[in-house]
Write a protein that holds these residues in place. Structure first.
Motif, PDB file in Angstrom:
ATOM      1  N   TYR A   1       0.633  -1.320  -0.117  1.00 34.59           N
ATOM      2  CA  TYR A   1       0.188  -0.138   0.002  1.00 34.59           C
ATOM      3  C   TYR A   1       0.800   1.157  -0.145  1.00 34.59           C
ATOM      4  CZ  TYR A   1      -4.256  -2.752   0.760  1.00 34.59           C
ATOM      5  OH  TYR A   1      -5.340  -3.466   0.432  1.00 34.59           O
ATOM      6  N   ALA A   2       2.152   1.154   0.678  1.00 31.13           N
ATOM      7  CA  ALA A   2       2.796   2.491   0.592  1.00 31.13           C
ATOM      8  C   ALA A   2       3.358   3.022  -0.861  1.00 31.13           C
ATOM      9  CB  ALA A   2       3.840   2.195   1.709  1.00 31.13           C
ATOM     10  N   ASP A   3       3.591   4.190  -0.983  1.00 34.35           N
ATOM     11  CA  ASP A   3       4.318   4.911  -2.175  1.00 34.35           C
ATOM     12  C   ASP A   3       5.708   4.628  -1.705  1.00 34.35           C
ATOM     13  OD1 ASP A   3       1.933   5.378  -3.843  1.00 34.35           O
ATOM     14  OD2 ASP A   3       1.666   7.053  -2.121  1.00 34.35           O
ATOM     15  N   ARG A   4       5.973   5.271  -0.518  1.00 34.77           N
ATOM     16  CA  ARG A   4       7.298   5.314   0.099  1.00 34.77           C
ATOM     17  C   ARG A   4       7.349   4.666   1.319  1.00 34.77           C
ATOM     18  NH1 ARG A   4       9.104  11.433   1.847  1.00 34.77           N
ATOM     19  NH2 ARG A   4      11.286  10.961   2.768  1.00 34.77           N
ATOM     20  N   VAL A   5       8.541   4.145   1.604  1.00 32.59           N
ATOM     21  CA  VAL A   5       8.829   3.518   2.807  1.00 32.59           C
ATOM     22  C   VAL A   5      10.133   3.933   3.697  1.00 32.59           C
ATOM     23  CG1 VAL A   5       9.309   0.997   3.899  1.00 32.59           C
ATOM     24  CG2 VAL A   5       7.883   1.190   2.186  1.00 32.59           C
ATOM     25  N   VAL A   6       9.865   4.380   4.812  1.00 32.41           N
ATOM     26  CA  VAL A   6      10.875   4.951   5.531  1.00 32.41           C
ATOM     27  C   VAL A   6      11.321   3.831   6.801  1.00 32.41           C
ATOM     28  CG1 VAL A   6      11.559   6.851   7.012  1.00 32.41           C
ATOM     29  CG2 VAL A   6      10.511   7.307   5.230  1.00 32.41           C
ATOM     30  N   LEU A   7      12.345   3.272   6.668  1.00 30.35           N
ATOM     31  CA  LEU A   7      12.981   2.425   7.572  1.00 30.35           C
ATOM     32  C   LEU A   7      13.710   3.010   8.813  1.00 30.35           C
ATOM     33  CD1 LEU A   7      13.207  -0.722   8.560  1.00 30.35           C
ATOM     34  CD2 LEU A   7      14.990  -0.833   6.515  1.00 30.35           C
TER      35      LEU A   7
ATOM     36  N   SER B   1      11.155   3.699  -2.336  1.00 26.13           N
ATOM     37  CA  SER B   1       9.997   2.879  -2.683  1.00 26.13           C
ATOM     38  C   SER B   1      10.083   1.651  -2.265  1.00 26.13           C
ATOM     39  CB  SER B   1      10.040   2.612  -4.218  1.00 26.13           C
ATOM     40  OG  SER B   1      10.925   1.669  -4.778  1.00 26.13           O
ATOM     41  N   PRO B   2       8.906   1.010  -1.865  1.00 24.44           N
ATOM     42  CA  PRO B   2       8.790  -0.678  -1.142  1.00 24.44           C
ATOM     43  C   PRO B   2       9.921  -1.464  -1.860  1.00 24.44           C
ATOM     44  CG  PRO B   2       6.581   0.460  -1.509  1.00 24.44           C
ATOM     45  CD  PRO B   2       7.584   1.426  -2.174  1.00 24.44           C
ATOM     46  N   ARG B   3       9.968  -1.350  -3.331  1.00 24.30           N
ATOM     47  CA  ARG B   3      11.083  -2.224  -3.966  1.00 24.30           C
ATOM     48  C   ARG B   3      12.389  -1.947  -3.493  1.00 24.30           C
ATOM     49  NH1 ARG B   3       9.415  -5.781  -7.342  1.00 24.30           N
ATOM     50  NH2 ARG B   3       7.391  -4.890  -7.734  1.00 24.30           N
TER      51      ARG B   3
END
Length: 277
Positions: free
Chosen positions: A201-207, A218-220
C-alpha cells in the motif's frame, strides 16, 4: 509540495537517545509507511510529526510553519491523528465519538452529520452507531477511531499502527481507505509492523533503526533481503506478489539456529519430558 517536514530532530528519554538527527520531508498525494523493529523510534517520530511531542533539538513544519505555532483548533483542522491507544473512558456512543471530529469546525449540522454518517459507513460500523464504545471489541474500537479520523477531513493524516487490532479483511479495508485519502491529495503517514502491508500500500517506505532513518524509498528499493535481514535480524525471502506487483516478504528458518539447544533453554522444556522416575 512539502506538507510536513522534520529537520535535525533529536529526542531522548532518561538519557537514552530515541531520535537522532532525523530529517524527513513528506508530501501531499503520497502514502508513507514508517517501519522498523520494536524500539526503532517509529511511534516517537510519529508523535513529533503530529506536534504532540516537542523534540529537544530540531523543528517540525506544517506547510512551512512551525507546528508549535498552531493553536489546538488550527492543528485539528490541519492534521488528524490515530494513536495506538483507542481507549475511551466515558460511555459515549460510536456516533458521539466520531462526531467529536467536527468540534474544530464552525457548526454546520447538516454537513457535519453527513460527514459523520459517511465515515461510520465507510468503516462498516453503521449497525453499531448507538453502541456504548466501552462495550466494543478492540477491532470495533479501532474502526470507530479510524472513522473519527476520516470525519476530521484534514489534509494531513497520521495513523499509528491502524491495523493492529483488526482482522484480515478490515486491515485491507483501512489501508485501501488510506490510499483513497492519498488519491484525494492528502499527506498520509502510517506506522506499520507488517512489511507486506507496507509493500502493498505504501508509495514510500521509511525504515528506522535505533532512532535513525536507515533507508528511504519505494517499497521495492527498501524492502530487500539484505536490508531486512540486517535491520530485523531475521532471515527472509523476498519474492514477487502473485497479483499485486509488489515485493512479498516471507520469513524463513535461520540455518544457524540450533533448535535442540534453544529447546533446552526454554522455561517450558520440562513439559516435553516424561514423569520423574
Amino acid at each position: 509540495m512539502t506538507t510536513v517536514s522534520a529537520h535535525g530532530i533529536r529526542l531522548s528519554y532518561s538519557g537514552t537517545v530515541v531520535l537522532d538527527n532525523v530529517d524527513l520531508d513528506l508530501h501531499g498525494g503520497v502514502l508513507t509507511a514508517l517501519i522498523g523493529p520494536n524500539g526503532a523510534g517509529k511511534s516517537t517520530l510519529f508523535s513529533v510529526l503530529a506536534g504532540d511531542v516537542q523534540p529537544e533539538r530540531g523543528r517540525v513544519m506544517l506547510d512551512e510553519r512551525p507546528v508549535s505555532s498552531f493553536s489546538p483548533k488550527e492543528l485539528a483542522r490541519r492534521r488528524s491523528v490515530l494513536p495506538q491507544d483507542h481507549a475511551v473512558r466515558f460511555s459515549y456512543s460510536v456516533t458521539e465519538i466520531v462526531r467529536l471530529a467536527r468540534l474544530s469546525y464552525p457548526p454546520d449540522h447538516e454537513r457535519d452529520e453527513q460527514i459523520v454518517s459517511s465515515a461510520i459507513e465507510t468503516v462498516e460500523m453503521s449497525h453499531m452507531t448507538n453502541r456504548d464504545v466501552q462495550t466494543l471489541s478492540g477491532g470495533e474500537m479501532g474502526r470507530t477511531a479510524f472513522a473519527r479520523v476520516l470525519a476530521q477531513t484534514t489534509p494531513i493524516v497520521l495513523l499509528d499502527e491502524p491495523t493492529a487490532a483488526l482482522d484480515l479483511r478490515h486491515q485491507e479495508a483501512v489501508l485501501r481507505q488510506a490510499r483513497q485519502l492519498r488519491d484525494e491529495g492528502a499527506c498520509v503517514i502510517v506506522v506499520l509492523h507488517d512489511l507486506n502491508l507496507a509493500a502493498a500500500y505504501a508509495d514510500r517506505v521509511v525504515l528506522m533503526e535505533q532512532g535513525r532513518i536507515v533507508a528511504d524509498g519505494s517499497p521495492r528499493d527498501v524492502l530487500t533481503v539484505d536490508t531486512i535481514q540486517r535491520v530485523y535480524r531475521q532471515p527472509v525471502l523476498v519474492t514477487e506478489h502473485p497479483t499485486r506487483g509488489c515485493p512479498l516478504i516471507v520469513p524463513i528458518d535461520d540455518p544457524r539456529a540450533d533448535p535442540p539447544a534453544a529447546a533446552a533453554r526454554s522455561p517450558h522444556a520440562h513439559l516435553k519430558e516424561g514423569p520423574a522416575q
